[in-house]
Design a protein around this motif. Structure first.
Motif, mmCIF file in Angstrom:
data_model
loop_
_atom_site.group_PDB
_atom_site.id
_atom_site.type_symbol
_atom_site.label_atom_id
_atom_site.label_comp_id
_atom_site.label_asym_id
_atom_site.label_seq_id
_atom_site.Cartn_x
_atom_site.Cartn_y
_atom_site.Cartn_z
ATOM 1 N N TYR A 365 0.742 -1.092 -0.051
ATOM 2 C CA TYR A 365 0.396 0.099 0.196
ATOM 3 C C TYR A 365 0.814 1.429 0.011
ATOM 4 O O TYR A 365 2.556 1.410 -0.176
ATOM 5 N N ASP A 366 0.202 2.468 -0.314
ATOM 6 C CA ASP A 366 1.019 3.561 -0.489
ATOM 7 C C ASP A 366 0.105 4.599 0.169
ATOM 8 O O ASP A 366 -1.162 4.757 0.656
ATOM 9 N N GLY A 367 0.976 6.550 1.135
ATOM 10 C CA GLY A 367 0.208 7.172 1.249
ATOM 11 C C GLY A 367 -0.710 6.549 2.789
ATOM 12 O O GLY A 367 0.525 5.822 3.787
ATOM 13 N N ASN A 368 -1.609 7.169 2.882
ATOM 14 C CA ASN A 368 -1.770 7.096 4.577
ATOM 15 C C ASN A 368 -2.147 5.465 4.602
ATOM 16 O O ASN A 368 -2.270 5.218 5.943
ATOM 17 N N HIS A 369 -2.555 4.787 3.544
ATOM 18 C CA HIS A 369 -2.128 3.365 3.382
ATOM 19 C C HIS A 369 -1.381 2.559 4.076
ATOM 20 O O HIS A 369 -1.880 1.807 4.758
ATOM 21 N N TYR A 370 -0.201 2.918 3.122
ATOM 22 C CA TYR A 370 1.276 2.033 4.618
ATOM 23 C C TYR A 370 1.720 3.091 5.711
ATOM 24 O O TYR A 370 1.733 2.070 6.442
ATOM 25 N N PHE A 371 1.078 3.878 5.909
ATOM 26 C CA PHE A 371 0.725 4.754 7.430
ATOM 27 C C PHE A 371 0.235 3.678 8.468
ATOM 28 O O PHE A 371 0.623 4.066 10.017
ATOM 29 N N GLU A 372 -0.576 3.420 8.046
ATOM 30 C CA GLU A 372 -1.580 2.682 8.944
ATOM 31 C C GLU A 372 -0.406 1.718 9.643
ATOM 32 O O GLU A 372 -0.982 1.598 11.155
ATOM 33 N N LYS A 373 -0.296 0.963 9.057
ATOM 34 C CA LYS A 373 1.169 -0.460 9.771
ATOM 35 C C LYS A 373 2.266 -0.130 10.103
ATOM 36 O O LYS A 373 3.136 -0.645 10.251
ATOM 37 N N CYS A 374 2.878 1.141 9.173
ATOM 38 C CA CYS A 374 4.426 1.268 9.061
ATOM 39 C C CYS A 374 5.142 2.474 9.684
ATOM 40 O O CYS A 374 3.744 3.407 10.029
ATOM 41 N N PRO A 375 6.354 2.705 9.538
ATOM 42 C CA PRO A 375 6.764 3.974 10.250
ATOM 43 C C PRO A 375 6.407 5.084 10.184
ATOM 44 O O PRO A 375 5.922 5.206 8.317
ATOM 45 N N GLY A 376 6.738 5.992 10.740
ATOM 46 C CA GLY A 376 6.383 7.637 10.197
ATOM 47 C C GLY A 376 7.157 7.745 8.690
ATOM 48 O O GLY A 376 7.885 7.324 8.107
ATOM 49 N N ILE A 377 7.584 8.954 8.121
ATOM 50 C CA ILE A 377 7.954 9.661 6.831
ATOM 51 C C ILE A 377 9.102 9.939 6.459
ATOM 52 O O ILE A 377 9.622 9.402 5.466
ATOM 53 N N GLU A 378 9.974 10.160 8.062
ATOM 54 C CA GLU A 378 11.224 9.945 7.532
ATOM 55 C C GLU A 378 11.523 8.565 6.985
ATOM 56 O O GLU A 378 13.138 8.030 6.074
ATOM 57 N N SER A 407 20.725 -3.853 -33.304
ATOM 58 C CA SER A 407 21.082 -3.275 -34.720
ATOM 59 C C SER A 407 20.182 -2.273 -35.155
ATOM 60 O O SER A 407 20.786 -1.654 -36.229
ATOM 61 N N VAL A 408 19.015 -1.746 -34.802
ATOM 62 C CA VAL A 408 18.127 -1.158 -34.894
ATOM 63 C C VAL A 408 17.735 -0.012 -33.842
ATOM 64 O O VAL A 408 17.402 -0.503 -33.132
ATOM 65 N N ALA A 409 18.207 1.145 -34.193
ATOM 66 C CA ALA A 409 18.243 2.365 -33.095
ATOM 67 C C ALA A 409 16.178 1.854 -32.407
ATOM 68 O O ALA A 409 15.613 1.882 -32.856
ATOM 69 N N PRO A 410 15.944 1.446 -31.394
ATOM 70 C CA PRO A 410 14.654 1.701 -30.428
ATOM 71 C C PRO A 410 13.979 2.560 -29.919
ATOM 72 O O PRO A 410 14.822 3.411 -30.217
ATOM 73 N N ILE A 411 13.748 2.008 -30.159
ATOM 74 C CA ILE A 411 12.125 3.690 -28.669
ATOM 75 C C ILE A 411 12.246 2.936 -27.341
ATOM 76 O O ILE A 411 11.039 2.004 -27.575
ATOM 77 N N ILE A 412 12.476 3.275 -26.685
ATOM 78 C CA ILE A 412 12.380 3.227 -25.393
ATOM 79 C C ILE A 412 11.645 5.479 -25.005
ATOM 80 O O ILE A 412 12.463 5.626 -25.028
ATOM 81 N N ILE A 413 10.511 4.230 -24.236
ATOM 82 C CA ILE A 413 9.732 5.411 -22.811
ATOM 83 C C ILE A 413 9.770 4.656 -21.598
ATOM 84 O O ILE A 413 10.037 3.572 -21.384
ATOM 85 N N ILE A 414 10.993 5.516 -20.887
ATOM 86 C CA ILE A 414 10.462 5.461 -19.123
ATOM 87 C C ILE A 414 9.779 6.086 -18.465
ATOM 88 O O ILE A 414 10.010 7.723 -18.626
ATOM 89 N N GLN A 415 9.149 5.406 -17.381
ATOM 90 C CA GLN A 415 8.004 6.651 -17.635
ATOM 91 C C GLN A 415 7.548 6.102 -15.465
ATOM 92 O O GLN A 415 7.906 4.548 -15.732
ATOM 93 N N SER A 416 6.892 6.784 -15.237
ATOM 94 C CA SER A 416 6.440 5.968 -14.010
ATOM 95 C C SER A 416 4.719 6.741 -13.837
ATOM 96 O O SER A 416 4.016 7.527 -14.791
ATOM 97 N N ASP A 417 3.461 5.801 -12.912
ATOM 98 C CA ASP A 417 2.204 6.081 -13.337
ATOM 99 C C ASP A 417 1.410 6.947 -12.211
ATOM 100 O O ASP A 417 1.433 7.818 -12.829
ATOM 101 N N HIS A 418 2.667 6.577 -11.352
ATOM 102 C CA HIS A 418 2.470 8.316 -10.942
ATOM 103 C C HIS A 418 3.667 8.929 -9.587
ATOM 104 O O HIS A 418 4.565 7.962 -9.497
ATOM 105 N N GLY A 419 3.976 9.974 -8.838
ATOM 106 C CA GLY A 419 4.672 10.080 -8.422
ATOM 107 C C GLY A 419 4.451 9.338 -6.689
ATOM 108 O O GLY A 419 3.952 8.475 -6.709
ATOM 109 N N PRO A 420 5.459 9.643 -5.818
ATOM 110 C CA PRO A 420 5.969 8.959 -4.759
ATOM 111 C C PRO A 420 4.074 9.210 -3.118
ATOM 112 O O PRO A 420 3.709 9.168 -4.127
ATOM 113 N N GLY A 421 4.337 8.246 -2.456
ATOM 114 C CA GLY A 421 3.193 8.727 -1.532
ATOM 115 C C GLY A 421 2.862 9.400 -0.273
ATOM 116 O O GLY A 421 2.612 8.883 0.579
ATOM 117 N N SER A 422 4.283 10.161 0.504
ATOM 118 C CA SER A 422 4.602 10.221 1.664
ATOM 119 C C SER A 422 3.843 11.095 2.105
ATOM 120 O O SER A 422 4.149 11.419 3.270
#
Length: 511
Positions: A365-378, A407-422
């Protein structure tokens, strides 16, 4: 029914069906096979062992049913006794378990009526999720969604470039990492630039939840039409899973002549890649549904952090290595790889101390769902950055191999679906740092002509539109870049936050 002791074997099935029904919109039926087989076979073996000891069929059945119920109620014990150590919780659980067994064994009752009651109860507990699942399948909201796509190519390429869509879940934009995490990501960004990538330095995600974001990106369109067909309070994500598997990027590239490559999933949403022509296999011992069972039962006490770490690490090592070798395939390939990192669970490149809290190293889980059972923001920041460092180093080696061996120059997309959730609240917009959650890495290795069209604030909904227009001569409209927040409980109740993200000043919440 008095002489039939069915309930242990029915209770062995009921909790698994109930758990599956509760998560039916984000899991596949394949997930049921292994846990159901293990549970049924185990209950049969235990029943006959106990019966041999007690010499009483009804008591043996009752003991097995009690074991099964207590097994599935272990998560309740961890919630009630949250201040105690895991061993202390297990001890309390065992004392209650043994005490009730002693009462059953020493009782003079025959338990015939109670056996009949438990049989009926177990049947009801099985029929309820089955009925719910049947109704759900009958009323699937995506039956009429048309994912076909008509294409008219203005360019006929003699040689098709391999296309890699590499998604790193929760990977934040460079300025977000600097301002929120105090982390300088210049090393990785400069590596990409030196390799010839275009970096969209002001890019934001279109949506801030993975299913929404990937469904939008792989269909290069906004999801308003889905929202219109859903009830406002709907949280059914099955329609998103459907359009992920039957997405328009795949449908377009299949018509052009591409071969699709699938790899072991690290995210549930691409667990079953039905479009893969070539599947690079590796034996996976546990999936997300297995882990959910582990988290809610005493198995979590015996599923060691080291075992989980080794399995997780091996999967990532395998994927990074294999993606780097895909250019050796003779046909033109399209490869979509979704790395569930640096997003939680924080397992890769962590210190030993991190694994003291098993709720965290099993928690995706991420965001507030993560912090329900895990340590704080630091602690979140430290664990996130440790995982980010691992991703950066492995990604550099993978990208090097792709480019050098192509052998042929590829196409590469490096992307994220969203950012972090602290600083994410999945139920409250005003408590969410929008810049952290929406700011994403977005980098493109493309022909020069495509780079000339890309722009700093491009969002993922336009990635394939621009690439397909330039490389294949299509005529897809370039959409206005927009961004939508929605809660976890009401994913289709979209709130546009484009203006808030474009405003300067209101960038980071107080920590």
């Amino acid at each position: 029914m008095k002489n039939n002791t069915w309930h242990p074997f029915l209770f062995a099935v009921a909790p698994i069906l109930s758990l599956y029904e509760h998560n039916k919109d984000i899991v596949d039926y394949d997930y049921l096979i292994k846990p159901l087989l293990i549970s049924i076979i185990s209950s049969i073996i235990i029943f006959f062992v106990v019966k041999k000891i007690t010499k009483n069929k009804n008591k043996s059945a009752l003991i097995v049913t009690w074991l099964i119920l207590l097994f599935w109620l272990f998560g309740l014990f961890t919630d009630v006794f949250i201040w105690l150590s895991p061993l202390a919780i297990l001890l309390i659980w065992l004392i209650i378990f043994i005490a009730v067994i002693a009462l059953i064994i020493n009782s003079e009752k025959k338990f015939e009526n109670f056996t009949s009651y438990l049989n009926f109860l177990a049947i009801f507990l099985i029929l309820w999720p089955l009925a719910s699942l049947s109704y759900y399948e009958y009323n699937k909201s995506y039956n009429n969604i048309d994912q076909t796509i008509d294409i008219e190519l203005k360019k006929n390429l003699d040689v098709l470039p391999d296309i890699y869509y590499l998604v790193f879940d929760g990977y934040g934009r460079q300025d977000v990492l600097q301002n929120v995490y105090k982390y300088n990501n210049d090393d990785f960004i400069n590596f990409l630039k030196n390799k010839g990538f275009y970096i969209a330095e002001q890019s934001n995600a279109n949506y801030m939840q993975t299913y929404l974001s990937m469904a939008s990106s792989l269909n290069f369109e906004y999801l308003n039409y889905i929202a219109e067909d859903q009830k406002e309070d709907s949280k059914d994500r099955k329609v998103l899973r459907h359009i992920l598997k039957e997405n328009k990027v795949y449908n377009f590239l299949k018509q052009v002549g591409y071969t699709f490559v699938g790899l072991p999933p690290t995210w549930t949403g691409n667990y079953k890649n039905t479009k893969a022509d070539i599947y690079i296999n590796k034996k996976i011992t546990t999936n997300d549904f297995d882990k959910l069972i582990i988290q809610t039962t005493p198995l979590s006490m015996f599923y060691s952090s080291q075992k989980h770490l080794n399995e997780h690490q091996e999967r990532y090592d395998f994927i990074f290595e294999e993606v780097g070798n895909l250019s050796k395939i003779s046909e033109p390939t399209f490869t979509y790889v979704h790395f569930l990192a640096p997003h939680p669970p924080f397992i890769l490149n962590q210190t030993k101390e991190h694994f003291d809290n098993q709720n965290c190293w099993l928690n995706s889980y991420d965001g507030n769902h993560y912090f329900e059972k895990c340590p704080g923001i630091e602690k979140y920041h430290q664990s996130y950055l440790a995982q980010l460092d691992f991703i950066n180093q492995e990604a550099k080696k993978m990208i090097d191999k792709i480019i050098k061996q192509s052998s042929v120059a590829p196409i590469i997309i490096i992307q994220s679906d969203h950012g972090p959730g602290s600083q994410l609240d999945l139920e409250n917009l005003t408590k969410t740092n929008l810049n952290e959650r929406f700011g994403i890495i977005n980098a493109y290795y493309t022909p020069s002509s495509t780079k000339n069209i890309l722009y700093p604030s491009i969002t993922p909904v336009n990635s394939f539109r621009i690439i397909f227009n330039d490389v294949f001569g299509t005529n897809f409209e370039i959409l206005e870049d927009k961004n939508y927040y929605s809660t976890w409980s009401q994913p289709y109740n979209f709130i546009e936050v484009t203006d808030q993200l474009n405003q300067s000043g209101e960038i980071f919440l107080d920590q």
